[in-house]
Design an enzyme around this catalytic site. Structure first.
Site, mmCIF file in Angstrom:
data_model
loop_
_atom_site.group_PDB
_atom_site.id
_atom_site.type_symbol
_atom_site.label_atom_id
_atom_site.label_comp_id
_atom_site.label_asym_id
_atom_site.label_seq_id
_atom_site.Cartn_x
_atom_site.Cartn_y
_atom_site.Cartn_z
ATOM 1 N N TYR A 149 36.959 34.057 44.505
ATOM 2 C CA TYR A 149 37.481 32.716 44.078
ATOM 3 C C TYR A 149 39.039 33.008 44.226
ATOM 4 O O TYR A 149 40.008 32.237 44.482
ATOM 5 C CB TYR A 149 37.003 32.327 42.942
ATOM 6 C CG TYR A 149 37.585 30.978 42.281
ATOM 7 C CD1 TYR A 149 37.103 29.963 42.846
ATOM 8 C CD2 TYR A 149 38.668 31.151 41.399
ATOM 9 C CE1 TYR A 149 37.475 28.770 42.247
ATOM 10 C CE2 TYR A 149 39.064 30.071 40.943
ATOM 11 C CZ TYR A 149 38.455 28.615 41.447
ATOM 12 O OH TYR A 149 38.982 27.529 40.788
ATOM 13 N N LYS A 153 42.105 31.145 46.402
ATOM 14 C CA LYS A 153 43.156 30.525 45.948
ATOM 15 C C LYS A 153 44.362 31.021 46.090
ATOM 16 O O LYS A 153 45.405 30.275 46.329
ATOM 17 C CB LYS A 153 42.783 30.281 44.394
ATOM 18 C CG LYS A 153 41.644 29.441 43.908
ATOM 19 C CD LYS A 153 41.642 28.022 44.690
ATOM 20 C CE LYS A 153 40.339 27.201 43.970
ATOM 21 N NZ LYS A 153 40.326 25.717 44.623
#
Ligand code: NAP
Length: 241
Positions: A149, A153
């Site tokens: 993740y 991002k």
């Protein structure tokens, strides 16, 4: 205190992840501010809140191209894009399965790229537009259990800055918000200890709600932010300060 309510009357917006959480709050706030809003998501919510939904998997380039073509056929233009579709598959990196790595990168980063590329082509032709990506503070600082993740991002932040440079000369602004922990379906199932740690990290002593992120998104989309591009605004109650 009142909420900033810019007008988007007559403007066309696409919001990905519009079925839930931050995307849903953004789509309904845009619709309430006069925009014609198209929501792209895997599922339609029960209450569509004035949003026209399309079943789209953003990680599938053909699905993206087909849905954007439908919007252009119906509306003839695209003024705004908000990218809020996202998933988590948390696990310590030494245990992370290949599918858990690739699915998060496919949705959160490649999906955002397929959407951005189509939107950029339309907006370049029209001579303007504004785009906001929903990144995360964990793409700026990293977090245990979120190698996939955080990488997605961080990539989205890089994509935002590169796109701002490439598209600025055509009058297209590209920015991102980086929320801290926000009360949505994505965080509802987290253990209480994880939520309590996030609250303790904030300066304001609380977690945010989706509407606090969507108001920052609407600001960045609006003419009030006409000279802001390539910017990443944290919406985290001071969680990363
Ligand atoms: P959410 O309530 O789970 O909403 C995410 C939405 O994206 C869901 O409707 C989901 O659909 C949809 N989606 C997932 N995969 C998709 C795909 N392949 N194509 C199209 N739509 C897809 O989560 P949220 O908290 O609002 O998150 C919104 C964004 O904020 C995400 O990018 C997330 O990473 C980011 N963010 C959230 C937080 C937080 O604490 N909540 C913090 C920082 C950043 P399904 O429900 O059908 O899967």
């Amino acid at each position: 205190m009142g909420r900033l309510t810019p007008s988007f009357t007559g403007e066309v917006a696409i919001v990905t992840g519009a079925g839930s959480g931050i995307g849903r709050s953004t789509a309904s706030a845009l619709a309430a501010s006069g925009a014609c809003v198209h929501g792209f998501d895997l599922h339609f919510p029960d209450d569509e809140c004035g949003v026209r939904f399309h079943e789209v998997d953003v990680s599938n380039r053909e699905s993206v191209r087909k849905a954007i073509a439908e919007v252009v056929e119906e509306e003839g233009k695209l003024d705004h894009l908000v990218q809020a579709a996202g998933i988590v598959r948390d696990r310590a990196l030494w245990k992370l399965e290949p599918e858990e790595w690739s699915s998060v990168l496919d949705v959160n980063l490649s999906g955002a790229f397929w959407m951005l590329q189509e939107a950029a082509r339309l907006m370049r032709g029209a001579g303007g537009g504004s785009i906001v990506h929903v990144a995360s503070i964990n793409g700026m600082r990293g977090k245990f259990g979120q190698a996939n993740y955080a990488a997605s991002k961080a990539g989205l932040i890089g994509l935002t800055r590169a796109a701002a440079r490439e598209l600025g000369p055509k009058g297209i602004r590209v920015n991102a918000v980086a929320p801290g922990m926000i009360e949505t379906a994505m965080t509802a199932a987290l253990p209480e200890a994880v939520r309590a740690k996030a609250v303790a990290e904030t300066s304001l002593g609380r977690l945010g709600g989706p509407e606090q992120v969507s108001s920052a998104i609407l600001f960045l989309l609006s003419d009030a932010a006409a000279h802001i591009t390539g910017e990443i605004i944290r919406v985290d109650g001071g969680q990363m300060s």
